[in-house]
Scaffold this motif. Sequence first.
Motif, PDB file in Angstrom:
ATOM      1  N   UNK A   1       9.569   3.237  44.711  1.00  5.05           N
ATOM      2  CA  UNK A   1      10.160   4.433  45.076  1.00  5.05           C
ATOM      3  C   UNK A   1      11.362   4.711  44.141  1.00  5.05           C
ATOM      4  N   UNK A   2      11.053   4.658  42.877  1.00  3.26           N
ATOM      5  CA  UNK A   2      12.337   4.691  42.003  1.00  3.26           C
ATOM      6  C   UNK A   2      11.776   5.629  40.720  1.00  3.26           C
ATOM      7  N   UNK A   3      12.721   6.372  40.166  1.00  2.00           N
ATOM      8  CA  UNK A   3      12.618   7.208  38.951  1.00  2.00           C
ATOM      9  C   UNK A   3      13.686   6.642  38.073  1.00  2.00           C
ATOM     10  N   UNK A   4      13.239   6.455  36.630  1.00  2.00           N
ATOM     11  CA  UNK A   4      13.922   5.993  35.540  1.00  2.00           C
ATOM     12  C   UNK A   4      14.226   7.009  34.579  1.00  2.00           C
TER      13      UNK A   4
ATOM     14  N   UNK B   1      18.639   4.305  33.136  1.00  2.00           N
ATOM     15  CA  UNK B   1      19.168   4.824  34.410  1.00  2.00           C
ATOM     16  C   UNK B   1      18.177   4.748  35.558  1.00  2.00           C
ATOM     17  N   UNK B   2      18.377   4.198  36.649  1.00  2.00           N
ATOM     18  CA  UNK B   2      17.494   3.976  37.714  1.00  2.00           C
ATOM     19  C   UNK B   2      18.020   4.981  38.898  1.00  2.00           C
ATOM     20  N   UNK B   3      17.072   5.345  39.692  1.00  2.00           N
ATOM     21  CA  UNK B   3      17.441   6.241  40.690  1.00  2.00           C
ATOM     22  C   UNK B   3      16.435   5.736  42.154  1.00  2.00           C
TER      23      UNK B   3
ATOM     24  N   UNK C   1      13.998  11.505  22.394  1.00  2.00           N
ATOM     25  CA  UNK C   1      14.909  10.251  22.591  1.00  2.00           C
ATOM     26  C   UNK C   1      14.993   9.749  24.033  1.00  2.00           C
ATOM     27  N   UNK C   2      14.827  10.588  25.065  1.00  2.00           N
ATOM     28  CA  UNK C   2      14.694  10.102  26.575  1.00  2.00           C
ATOM     29  C   UNK C   2      13.360  10.134  27.161  1.00  2.00           C
ATOM     30  N   UNK C   3      13.150   9.299  28.075  1.00  2.00           N
ATOM     31  CA  UNK C   3      11.676   9.267  28.707  1.00  2.00           C
ATOM     32  C   UNK C   3      12.295   8.910  30.309  1.00  2.00           C
ATOM     33  N   UNK C   4      11.319   9.944  30.731  1.00  2.00           N
ATOM     34  CA  UNK C   4      11.556   9.761  32.300  1.00  2.00           C
ATOM     35  C   UNK C   4      10.191   9.136  32.754  1.00  2.00           C
ATOM     36  N   UNK C   5      10.404   8.304  34.035  1.00  2.00           N
ATOM     37  CA  UNK C   5       8.948   7.607  34.445  1.00  2.00           C
ATOM     38  C   UNK C   5       9.484   7.529  35.972  1.00  2.00           C
ATOM     39  N   UNK C   6       8.288   7.028  36.632  1.00  2.00           N
ATOM     40  CA  UNK C   6       8.471   6.748  38.444  1.00  2.00           C
ATOM     41  C   UNK C   6       7.764   5.875  38.405  1.00  2.00           C
TER      42      UNK C   6
ATOM     43  N   UNK D   1      11.008  14.932  40.538  1.00  2.00           N
ATOM     44  CA  UNK D   1      12.119  14.126  40.385  1.00  2.00           C
ATOM     45  C   UNK D   1      12.801  14.792  39.087  1.00  2.00           C
ATOM     46  N   UNK D   2      13.863  14.785  39.065  1.00  2.00           N
ATOM     47  CA  UNK D   2      14.801  15.342  37.837  1.00  2.00           C
ATOM     48  C   UNK D   2      16.123  14.676  37.591  1.00  2.00           C
TER      49      UNK D   2
END
Length: 124
Positions: free
Chosen positions: A75-78, A19-21, A65-70, A33-34
């Motif tokens: 200017x995007x969070x994944x 997913x991208x934001x 299982x999940x990984x958040x990154x920026x 960022x959440x």
Amino acid sequence: VQLQASGGGLVQAGDSLRLSCAASGRTLSRYTLGWFRQAPGKDREFVAAIRYSGHTYYADSVKGRFAISRDSAKNTVYLQMNSLKPEDTAIYYCAADSSLILSSIRLHEQYSNWGQGTLVTVSS
């Protein structure tokens, strides 16, 4: 800041999605960022967060299982989601806030900026 989430879809159990934001209006470099999710008939729940320091936090149900990154340049969070399970099915929302204290990062009501949500459906 305006947030635009994307990347949801229909996958099978065991598959992966990212997913991208994307943010506009302000740089996210100083924001927490959440990612949150909401399944039908359930409350919105915390999934993952990343502080401006780079520290990451996860719900127990997705840890490993999940990984958040920026990506500050974009200017995007994944949210990289691996080994997806049917119970991961939900609408996923990204959120941002510039003044969260650490004890509040898992609380959706503390975030002041939200994206529109993207649907993730995991079939068994």
